[in-house]
Design a protein around this motif. Structure first.
Motif, mmCIF file in Angstrom:
data_model
loop_
_atom_site.group_PDB
_atom_site.id
_atom_site.type_symbol
_atom_site.label_atom_id
_atom_site.label_comp_id
_atom_site.label_asym_id
_atom_site.label_seq_id
_atom_site.Cartn_x
_atom_site.Cartn_y
_atom_site.Cartn_z
ATOM 1 N N ALA A 143 94.382 86.278 108.054
ATOM 2 C CA ALA A 143 94.419 85.977 106.618
ATOM 3 C C ALA A 143 93.850 87.177 105.894
ATOM 4 C CB ALA A 143 93.609 84.724 106.299
ATOM 5 N N ALA A 144 94.682 87.818 105.077
ATOM 6 C CA ALA A 144 94.248 89.032 104.387
ATOM 7 C C ALA A 144 94.592 88.927 102.912
ATOM 8 C CB ALA A 144 94.923 90.260 104.989
ATOM 9 N N GLY A 145 93.760 89.561 102.077
ATOM 10 C CA GLY A 145 94.048 89.631 100.651
ATOM 11 C C GLY A 145 94.287 88.267 100.042
ATOM 12 N N TYR A 146 95.459 88.097 99.429
ATOM 13 C CA TYR A 146 95.804 86.829 98.801
ATOM 14 C C TYR A 146 95.745 85.686 99.811
ATOM 15 C CZ TYR A 146 97.991 84.042 95.083
ATOM 16 O OH TYR A 146 98.233 83.139 94.081
ATOM 17 N N GLY A 147 96.109 85.974 101.052
ATOM 18 C CA GLY A 147 96.057 84.954 102.091
ATOM 19 C C GLY A 147 94.649 84.463 102.348
ATOM 20 N N LEU A 148 93.679 85.378 102.334
ATOM 21 C CA LEU A 148 92.291 84.974 102.506
ATOM 22 C C LEU A 148 91.842 84.118 101.336
ATOM 23 C CD1 LEU A 148 89.552 84.989 103.874
ATOM 24 C CD2 LEU A 148 89.092 87.208 102.797
ATOM 25 N N ASP A 149 92.167 84.545 100.117
ATOM 26 C CA ASP A 149 91.764 83.767 98.941
ATOM 27 C C ASP A 149 92.403 82.384 98.943
ATOM 28 O OD1 ASP A 149 90.255 85.876 98.158
ATOM 29 O OD2 ASP A 149 91.414 86.382 96.371
ATOM 30 N N LEU A 150 93.640 82.292 99.420
ATOM 31 C CA LEU A 150 94.308 80.996 99.522
ATOM 32 C C LEU A 150 93.530 80.087 100.469
ATOM 33 C CD1 LEU A 150 96.904 79.443 98.665
ATOM 34 C CD2 LEU A 150 97.979 80.323 100.737
ATOM 35 N N ALA A 151 93.079 80.641 101.580
ATOM 36 C CA ALA A 151 92.276 79.868 102.525
ATOM 37 C C ALA A 151 90.943 79.457 101.908
ATOM 38 C CB ALA A 151 92.038 80.683 103.801
ATOM 39 N N LEU A 152 90.312 80.384 101.203
ATOM 40 C CA LEU A 152 89.021 80.085 100.574
ATOM 41 C C LEU A 152 89.152 78.988 99.528
ATOM 42 C CD1 LEU A 152 87.538 83.682 100.025
ATOM 43 C CD2 LEU A 152 87.114 82.104 101.926
ATOM 44 N N GLY A 153 90.317 78.886 98.896
ATOM 45 C CA GLY A 153 90.532 77.884 97.863
ATOM 46 C C GLY A 153 90.658 76.477 98.403
ATOM 47 N N CYS A 154 90.902 76.332 99.695
ATOM 48 C CA CYS A 154 90.960 74.996 100.300
ATOM 49 C C CYS A 154 89.544 74.449 100.467
ATOM 50 C CB CYS A 154 91.676 75.056 101.648
ATOM 51 S SG CYS A 154 93.442 75.451 101.528
ATOM 52 N N ASP A 155 89.435 73.142 100.622
ATOM 53 C CA ASP A 155 88.118 72.514 100.725
ATOM 54 C C ASP A 155 87.468 72.759 102.078
ATOM 55 O OD1 ASP A 155 88.248 71.133 98.127
ATOM 56 O OD2 ASP A 155 89.832 69.960 99.062
ATOM 57 N N ILE A 156 88.283 72.789 103.120
ATOM 58 C CA ILE A 156 87.795 72.891 104.497
ATOM 59 C C ILE A 156 88.682 73.883 105.230
ATOM 60 C CG2 ILE A 156 87.562 71.621 106.693
ATOM 61 C CD1 ILE A 156 87.105 69.088 104.906
ATOM 62 N N ARG A 157 88.091 74.658 106.139
ATOM 63 C CA ARG A 157 88.864 75.637 106.896
ATOM 64 C C ARG A 157 88.595 75.485 108.399
ATOM 65 N NH1 ARG A 157 87.775 76.979 102.264
ATOM 66 N NH2 ARG A 157 85.565 76.960 102.746
ATOM 67 N N LEU A 158 89.682 75.368 109.164
ATOM 68 C CA LEU A 158 89.625 75.407 110.619
ATOM 69 C C LEU A 158 90.344 76.678 111.052
ATOM 70 C CD1 LEU A 158 89.068 72.376 110.067
ATOM 71 C CD2 LEU A 158 90.373 71.856 112.125
ATOM 72 N N ALA A 159 89.783 77.391 112.014
ATOM 73 C CA ALA A 159 90.380 78.658 112.427
ATOM 74 C C ALA A 159 90.659 78.676 113.913
ATOM 75 C CB ALA A 159 89.456 79.826 112.069
ATOM 76 N N ALA A 160 91.814 79.227 114.271
ATOM 77 C CA ALA A 160 92.084 79.527 115.672
ATOM 78 C C ALA A 160 91.126 80.619 116.113
ATOM 79 C CB ALA A 160 93.530 79.985 115.843
ATOM 80 N N ASP A 161 90.759 80.600 117.376
ATOM 81 C CA ASP A 161 89.796 81.603 117.855
ATOM 82 C C ASP A 161 90.351 83.015 117.805
ATOM 83 O OD1 ASP A 161 91.630 81.252 119.888
ATOM 84 O OD2 ASP A 161 90.158 80.668 121.411
ATOM 85 N N THR A 162 91.659 83.152 117.604
ATOM 86 C CA THR A 162 92.290 84.467 117.511
ATOM 87 C C THR A 162 92.424 84.963 116.064
ATOM 88 O OG1 THR A 162 94.422 83.328 117.521
ATOM 89 C CG2 THR A 162 93.617 84.160 119.631
#
Length: 276
Positions: free
Chosen positions: A124-143
């Motif tokens: 997740a980079a740039g706009y993609g990171l901000d899109l993730a940050l805008g969600c209430d909860i984040r789960l991430a793959a270990d990769t």
């Protein structure tokens, strides 16, 4: 309720299974970079989910090996006058030189009442990171890896990052990440509190679905009200929020879900909520 899917969207898949809607950024050949079309479809599908009374949780994820690698710079440079202005495509009611942000994904994500879970299947980079940050909860793959990257492109985080990131990790750490454009791993993001959980990549979809189902099992009107109050608390004083919460509480006390929640507790059984 059986699963249903809308295949008409070329760049965002929209599926509903039970009480959970899933939005999948679906341009894996370009690592799900954001085009003007994808931008519109993200907002449209989020609004679709939020206004569907059957949907109680929303998962946002990506197809392929990346969640979202930021803006599709090729598409942006091909926009009007070869600049980065084509993200405002479709905002025909805006005066010249202005961009209507009311229906942009960061605004929609911030304003909808349905809980959102970002399943970070990859970078997740740039706009993609901000899109993730805008969600209430984040789960991430270990990769998964996260990168702000705006400073390396000569721009600012126009998609909410300057507001969201400092509130998550504190000003100093947010400044470090934003000023350097440094890439961090999923494990580092967990340590910083940016993501809630890190799971093996193969388990991400199931983990996100289970998380969403757990949320969806609660009284939906109450969950939506809790989300509104938590967001309001970011700009309210304690006293203002307490009064605001009380006003939200009164109508909930007259709902069938409240009666069911009390009855289920007294009878030592799982409640069955219907959102009324």
């Amino acid at each position: 309720m059986s699963a249903r899917s809308d295949e008409s969207s070329a760049e965002v898949r929209y599926d509903v299974d039970g009480h959970v809607a899933t939005l999948t950024l679906d341009a894996p050949e370009r690592m799900n970079t954001i085009s003007p079309r994808m931008l519109r479809e993200i907002s449209e599908r989020l609004i679709d989910a939020d206004t569907d009374r059957q949907v109680r949780a929303i998962i946002v994820t990506g197809a392929g090996r990346a969640f979202c690698a930021g803006l599709d710079l090729q598409a942006q440079m091909a926009g009007p006058k070869g600049g980065l202005g084509s993200l405002s495509e479709g905002a025909s009611t805006s005066p010249p030189g202005e961009i209507d942000m009311r229906n942009a994904p960061p605004m929609v994500l911030h304003n909808i009442d349905t809980p959102t879970i970002c399943a970070l299947n990859g970078g997740a980079a740039g706009y993609g990171l901000d899109l993730a940050l805008g969600c209430d909860i984040r789960l991430a793959a270990d990769t998964a890896k996260l990168n702000s990257g705006f400073a390396k492109r000569g721009i600012v985080p126009e998609s909410g990052g300057t507001w969201l990131l400092p509130r998550m990790v504190g000003y100093a750490k947010a400044a470090e990440l934003a000023f350097t454009g440094r890439t961090i791993t999923a494990a580092e993001a967990l340590e910083l509190g940016i993501v809630n959980q890190v799971v093996p990549a193969a388990d991400l979809a199931a983990s996100a679905a289970a998380f969403a189902a757990e949320i969806a099992g609660n009284a939906p009107l109450a969950v939506r009200a809790i989300k509104r109050m938590m967001r309001a608390a970011e700009t309210e004083t304690f006293e203002q929020n307490v009064h605001h919460v009380y006003l939200q509480l009164l109508p909930l006390l007259s709902t069938a879900d409240f009666a069911e929640g009390v009855a289920a507790f007294m009878e030592k059984r799982d409640p069955e909520f219907h959102g009324r």
